[in-house]
Design an enzyme around this catalytic site. Structure first.
Site, PDB file in Angstrom:
ATOM      1  N   LEU A  94      -6.485   5.342  -1.414  1.00  0.00           N
ATOM      2  CA  LEU A  94      -5.983   5.638  -0.149  1.00  0.00           C
ATOM      3  C   LEU A  94      -6.108   6.357   0.782  1.00  0.00           C
ATOM      4  CD1 LEU A  94      -2.241   5.893  -1.267  1.00  0.00           C
ATOM      5  CD2 LEU A  94      -3.008   3.678  -0.595  1.00  0.00           C
ATOM      6  N   HIS A 118      -4.929   3.406   5.168  1.00  0.00           N
ATOM      7  CA  HIS A 118      -3.353   2.930   4.739  1.00  0.00           C
ATOM      8  C   HIS A 118      -2.027   3.729   5.503  1.00  0.00           C
ATOM      9  CE1 HIS A 118      -5.812   1.580   0.815  1.00  0.00           C
ATOM     10  NE2 HIS A 118      -5.089   1.272   1.234  1.00  0.00           N
ATOM     11  N   GLN A 149      -6.700 -12.686   4.616  1.00  0.00           N
ATOM     12  CA  GLN A 149      -5.415 -12.257   4.055  1.00  0.00           C
ATOM     13  C   GLN A 149      -4.211 -12.935   4.850  1.00  0.00           C
ATOM     14  OE1 GLN A 149      -5.681  -9.679   0.927  1.00  0.00           O
ATOM     15  NE2 GLN A 149      -3.870  -8.447   2.406  1.00  0.00           N
TER      16      GLN A 149
END
Ligand code: PAF
Length: 280
Positions: free
Chosen positions: A31, A35, A151
């Site tokens: 992370l 994030h 994505q």
């Protein structure tokens, strides 16, 4: 207090006990501030936040990339302590008792283009794990970053086409002070690699300056590809229609999704932006 859960059964029990709305932030761990920006957005959107932390083998074609992908669950949990309600960090065996699973989800034609052309099967692996994680966490909303633009588009299509009962909330790209898009893979860059990697954010800036001229956007991307730095191997640097994913030509008018992928220091890096391309 943040609860760390490693089994599907415990997750299901913990999820059933959650009251109010739930947001999920899906990650492969390692992370970073990017994030945390996703988590902050998730906190704004829901009463409870679940963070998933799982390096999904199905989406790696290259065994070396999978092996060297950074993993540190205790550090991840420490980073989100008190700001997410639950971290789900299962083992590979827990997620996939049979690997590869007998049934998976297809990312369709979109999954074969650009990033998918360079990494065959990658997006099938992504949508399979995303579907499993949505099914396990049953969130009202799931947040995803815009850096992984293809994505994001595929996950939006997954939710739309399979009628999944979740809202997808896209979050802007988090950047380091230098402009480099934040990524778990950045830790694998050498000092020189970090400097070379700025070619991507520089290209994004040039494209943004050239917008809203369509020819300007296309020319800026050509310049980026031709700039040829010894340390940067471009895979693609292009702008597409965000709906059809067709590459834009000079006659195009509308929003354009700019997608960049390059290998720097042996590390695959992505960057992206949405720009207006509404004038000649
Ligand atoms: O973007 C990622 O980190 C991964 O592709 C995701 C969505 C967590 C699926 O493994």
């Amino acid at each position: 207090m943040t609860q760390l859960v490693t089994t599907k059964d415990t997750l299901r029990t913990a999820r059933a006990a959650m009251t109010g709305s739930v947001a999920v932030v899906m990650t492969m761990g390692a992370l970073h501030e990017g994030h945390l920006a996703l988590v902050a957005r998730a906190r704004e959107l829901a009463d409870r936040v679940i963070l998933t932390d799982f390096v999904n083998p199905l989406q790696f074609g290259d065994p070396k990339d999978l092996e060297t992908y950074p993993r540190d669950v205790p550090a991840d949990v420490a980073m989100v302590e008190g700001i997410v309600d639950l971290v789900f960090a299962p083992s590979v065996e827990e997620m996939y008792p049979v690997l590869p699973p007998a049934v998976g989800v297809s990312s369709g034609r979109l999954g074969t283009l650009f990033e998918g052309a360079s990494r065959p099967g990658h997006f099938d692996g992504v949508v399979t794990v995303v579907t499993k994680l949505l099914s396990l966490t049953r969130p009202d909303v799931a947040v995803f970053g815009r850096k992984d633009a293809q994505q994001l588009a595929i996950i939006q299509a997954l939710v739309r086409d399979l009628e999944l009962p979740v809202r997808i909330d896209p979050v802007e790209i988090a950047r380091e002070e230098t402009g480099l898009a934040r990524s778990s893979r950045n830790v694998r860059l050498s000092e020189q690699g970090r400097r070379d990697a700025l070619a991507l954010s520089r290209a994004i800036r040039d494209v943004e300056q050239a917008a809203p001229s369509t020819t300007g956007v296309i020319a800026a991307l050509e310049r980026a590809r031709d700039a040829g730095s010894a340390g940067v191997a471009w895979d693609y640097a292009l702008a597409v229609d965000p709906v059809t994913f067709e590459e834009i030509a000079t006659g195009y008018r509308g929003q354009a999704l700019v997608m960049l992928a390059a290998v720097v220091d042996g590390v695959r890096l992505l960057d992206a932006a949405v720009v207006e391309a509404t004038r000649p």
